[in-house]
Motif scaffolding. Structure first.
Motif, PDB file in Angstrom:
ATOM      1  N   TYR A  22       0.836  -1.197   0.000  1.00 29.20           N
ATOM      2  CA  TYR A  22       0.000   0.000   0.000  1.00 29.20           C
ATOM      3  C   TYR A  22       0.871   1.248   0.000  1.00 29.20           C
ATOM      4  O   TYR A  22       1.945   1.270   0.607  1.00 29.20           O
ATOM      5  N   THR A  23       0.385   2.300  -0.623  1.00 21.40           N
ATOM      6  CA  THR A  23       1.052   3.598  -0.537  1.00 21.40           C
ATOM      7  C   THR A  23       0.654   4.260   0.783  1.00 21.40           C
ATOM      8  O   THR A  23      -0.311   3.853   1.445  1.00 21.40           O
ATOM      9  N   VAL A  24       1.375   5.301   1.140  1.00 24.75           N
ATOM     10  CA  VAL A  24       1.035   6.055   2.351  1.00 24.75           C
ATOM     11  C   VAL A  24      -0.358   6.654   2.205  1.00 24.75           C
ATOM     12  O   VAL A  24      -1.150   6.638   3.150  1.00 24.75           O
ATOM     13  N   ASP A  25      -0.681   7.151   1.016  1.00 28.39           N
ATOM     14  CA  ASP A  25      -2.021   7.717   0.793  1.00 28.39           C
ATOM     15  C   ASP A  25      -3.116   6.677   0.986  1.00 28.39           C
ATOM     16  O   ASP A  25      -4.163   6.969   1.576  1.00 28.39           O
ATOM     17  N   GLU A  26      -2.894   5.461   0.496  1.00 26.58           N
ATOM     18  CA  GLU A  26      -3.895   4.396   0.657  1.00 26.58           C
ATOM     19  C   GLU A  26      -4.090   4.044   2.121  1.00 26.58           C
ATOM     20  O   GLU A  26      -5.219   3.870   2.582  1.00 26.58           O
ATOM     21  N   VAL A  27      -2.996   3.945   2.860  1.00 29.04           N
ATOM     22  CA  VAL A  27      -3.094   3.617   4.291  1.00 29.04           C
ATOM     23  C   VAL A  27      -3.794   4.746   5.036  1.00 29.04           C
ATOM     24  O   VAL A  27      -4.645   4.500   5.896  1.00 29.04           O
ATOM     25  N   ALA A  28      -3.475   5.984   4.696  1.00 27.01           N
ATOM     26  CA  ALA A  28      -4.140   7.127   5.326  1.00 27.01           C
ATOM     27  C   ALA A  28      -5.646   7.074   5.084  1.00 27.01           C
ATOM     28  O   ALA A  28      -6.441   7.323   5.997  1.00 27.01           O
ATOM     29  N   GLN A  29      -6.039   6.712   3.886  1.00 25.03           N
ATOM     30  CA  GLN A  29      -7.462   6.625   3.561  1.00 25.03           C
ATOM     31  C   GLN A  29      -8.121   5.464   4.312  1.00 25.03           C
ATOM     32  O   GLN A  29      -9.208   5.616   4.864  1.00 25.03           O
ATOM     33  N   ILE A  30      -7.460   4.314   4.366  1.00 28.82           N
ATOM     34  CA  ILE A  30      -8.007   3.147   5.070  1.00 28.82           C
ATOM     35  C   ILE A  30      -8.200   3.448   6.552  1.00 28.82           C
ATOM     36  O   ILE A  30      -9.229   3.111   7.139  1.00 28.82           O
ATOM     37  N   LEU A  31      -7.197   4.086   7.165  1.00 22.66           N
ATOM     38  CA  LEU A  31      -7.236   4.354   8.601  1.00 22.66           C
ATOM     39  C   LEU A  31      -7.935   5.666   8.948  1.00 22.66           C
ATOM     40  O   LEU A  31      -8.114   5.982  10.121  1.00 22.66           O
ATOM     41  N   ARG A  32      -8.301   6.422   7.905  1.00 22.15           N
ATOM     42  CA  ARG A  32      -8.929   7.736   8.087  1.00 22.15           C
ATOM     43  C   ARG A  32      -8.045   8.655   8.924  1.00 22.15           C
ATOM     44  O   ARG A  32      -8.485   9.273   9.893  1.00 22.15           O
ATOM     45  N   LEU A  33      -6.765   8.689   8.517  1.00 24.98           N
ATOM     46  CA  LEU A  33      -5.772   9.555   9.144  1.00 24.98           C
ATOM     47  C   LEU A  33      -5.177  10.453   8.080  1.00 24.98           C
ATOM     48  O   LEU A  33      -5.338  10.222   6.892  1.00 24.98           O
ATOM     49  N   SER A  34      -4.441  11.454   8.514  1.00 23.01           N
ATOM     50  CA  SER A  34      -3.732  12.295   7.550  1.00 23.01           C
ATOM     51  C   SER A  34      -2.466  11.577   7.091  1.00 23.01           C
ATOM     52  O   SER A  34      -1.973  10.662   7.760  1.00 23.01           O
ATOM     53  N   ARG A  35      -1.950  12.002   5.952  1.00 27.78           N
ATOM     54  CA  ARG A  35      -0.683  11.441   5.451  1.00 27.78           C
ATOM     55  C   ARG A  35       0.425  11.683   6.469  1.00 27.78           C
ATOM     56  O   ARG A  35       1.255  10.820   6.709  1.00 27.78           O
ATOM     57  N   ARG A  36       0.440  12.876   7.074  1.00 24.26           N
ATOM     58  CA  ARG A  36       1.467  13.231   8.051  1.00 24.26           C
ATOM     59  C   ARG A  36       1.438  12.269   9.241  1.00 24.26           C
ATOM     60  O   ARG A  36       2.489  11.865   9.748  1.00 24.26           O
ATOM     61  N   LEU A  78       0.188  -3.659   7.843  1.00 26.83           N
ATOM     62  CA  LEU A  78      -1.043  -2.929   8.141  1.00 26.83           C
ATOM     63  C   LEU A  78      -1.954  -3.766   9.041  1.00 26.83           C
ATOM     64  O   LEU A  78      -2.507  -3.268  10.023  1.00 26.83           O
ATOM     65  N   GLN A  79      -2.079  -5.052   8.744  1.00 29.51           N
ATOM     66  CA  GLN A  79      -2.893  -5.938   9.582  1.00 29.51           C
ATOM     67  C   GLN A  79      -2.335  -6.027  10.994  1.00 29.51           C
ATOM     68  O   GLN A  79      -3.092  -6.027  11.971  1.00 29.51           O
ATOM     69  N   GLU A  80      -1.012  -6.093  11.110  1.00 32.41           N
ATOM     70  CA  GLU A  80      -0.371  -6.146  12.429  1.00 32.41           C
ATOM     71  C   GLU A  80      -0.661  -4.866  13.222  1.00 32.41           C
ATOM     72  O   GLU A  80      -0.999  -4.918  14.403  1.00 32.41           O
ATOM     73  N   PHE A  81      -0.549  -3.721  12.562  1.00 29.75           N
ATOM     74  CA  PHE A  81      -0.843  -2.446  13.215  1.00 29.75           C
ATOM     75  C   PHE A  81      -2.290  -2.419  13.709  1.00 29.75           C
ATOM     76  O   PHE A  81      -2.559  -2.023  14.843  1.00 29.75           O
ATOM     77  N   LYS A 120      -4.266  -4.948  14.388  1.00 30.19           N
ATOM     78  CA  LYS A 120      -4.453  -5.932  15.461  1.00 30.19           C
ATOM     79  C   LYS A 120      -3.937  -5.404  16.793  1.00 30.19           C
ATOM     80  O   LYS A 120      -4.584  -5.552  17.829  1.00 30.19           O
ATOM     81  N   LEU A 121      -2.787  -4.752  16.777  1.00 34.24           N
ATOM     82  CA  LEU A 121      -2.185  -4.249  18.008  1.00 34.24           C
ATOM     83  C   LEU A 121      -2.849  -2.983  18.521  1.00 34.24           C
ATOM     84  O   LEU A 121      -2.688  -2.622  19.684  1.00 34.24           O
ATOM     85  N   ASN A 122      -3.602  -2.299  17.683  1.00 35.74           N
ATOM     86  CA  ASN A 122      -4.178  -1.013  18.067  1.00 35.74           C
ATOM     87  C   ASN A 122      -5.700  -0.983  18.026  1.00 35.74           C
ATOM     88  O   ASN A 122      -6.286   0.087  17.941  1.00 35.74           O
ATOM     89  N   GLN A 123      -6.304  -2.151  18.098  1.00 38.48           N
ATOM     90  CA  GLN A 123      -7.761  -2.155  18.093  1.00 38.48           C
ATOM     91  C   GLN A 123      -8.295  -1.869  19.491  1.00 38.48           C
ATOM     92  O   GLN A 123      -7.644  -2.158  20.488  1.00 38.48           O
ATOM     93  N   THR A 124      -9.443  -1.277  19.544  1.00 36.10           N
ATOM     94  CA  THR A 124     -10.104  -0.967  20.798  1.00 36.10           C
ATOM     95  C   THR A 124     -11.383  -1.785  20.874  1.00 36.10           C
ATOM     96  O   THR A 124     -12.160  -1.818  19.928  1.00 36.10           O
ATOM     97  N   VAL A 125     -11.561  -2.437  22.008  1.00 34.65           N
ATOM     98  CA  VAL A 125     -12.764  -3.235  22.210  1.00 34.65           C
ATOM     99  C   VAL A 125     -13.630  -2.510  23.224  1.00 34.65           C
ATOM    100  O   VAL A 125     -13.183  -2.157  24.310  1.00 34.65           O
ATOM    101  N   PHE A 126     -14.853  -2.266  22.842  1.00 38.08           N
ATOM    102  CA  PHE A 126     -15.786  -1.588  23.718  1.00 38.08           C
ATOM    103  C   PHE A 126     -16.736  -2.600  24.334  1.00 38.08           C
ATOM    104  O   PHE A 126     -17.196  -3.531  23.681  1.00 38.08           O
ATOM    105  N   GLU A 127     -17.022  -2.402  25.592  1.00 31.72           N
ATOM    106  CA  GLU A 127     -17.989  -3.256  26.268  1.00 31.72           C
ATOM    107  C   GLU A 127     -19.333  -2.548  26.225  1.00 31.72           C
ATOM    108  O   GLU A 127     -19.448  -1.370  26.578  1.00 31.72           O
ATOM    109  N   ILE A 128     -20.333  -3.258  25.790  1.00 33.40           N
ATOM    110  CA  ILE A 128     -21.671  -2.689  25.725  1.00 33.40           C
ATOM    111  C   ILE A 128     -22.375  -3.001  27.044  1.00 33.40           C
ATOM    112  O   ILE A 128     -22.532  -4.163  27.419  1.00 33.40           O
TER     113      ILE A 128
END
Length: 72
Positions: free
Chosen positions: A4-18, A47-50, A52-60
């Motif tokens: 993936y390019t940096v732009d693609e990852v930014a779009q997937i994660l909804r983050l800025s390129r920076r 990307l999958q590793e990132f 997996k390590l940074n997911q947040t689980v919410f308790e309902i």
């Protein structure tokens, strides 16, 4: 292996390129340099590793079990 390019990852994660570049520089996301211009690419497994390590689980919690505030 998908790259993936940096732009693609930014779009997937909804983050800025920076922010993506900052994560790469900090070592949170693994990236490789490709070609003569040394363009950065993020392997799919990195990307999958990132994610997996940074997911947040919410308790309902049902409304009936939430603590109610008492009015004074």
């Amino acid at each position: 292996m998908k790259l993936y390019t940096v732009d693609e990852v930014a779009q997937i994660l909804r983050l800025s390129r920076r922010t993506v570049y900052s994560y790469i520089e900090a070592g949170y996301i693994r990236a490789i340099q490709v070609g003569e211009k040394k363009a950065l690419r993020i392997p799919e497994d990195a990307l999958q590793e990132f994610l997996k390590l940074n997911q947040t689980v919410f308790e309902i919690v049902p409304l009936s079990k939430r603590t109610k505030k008492k009015n004074s």
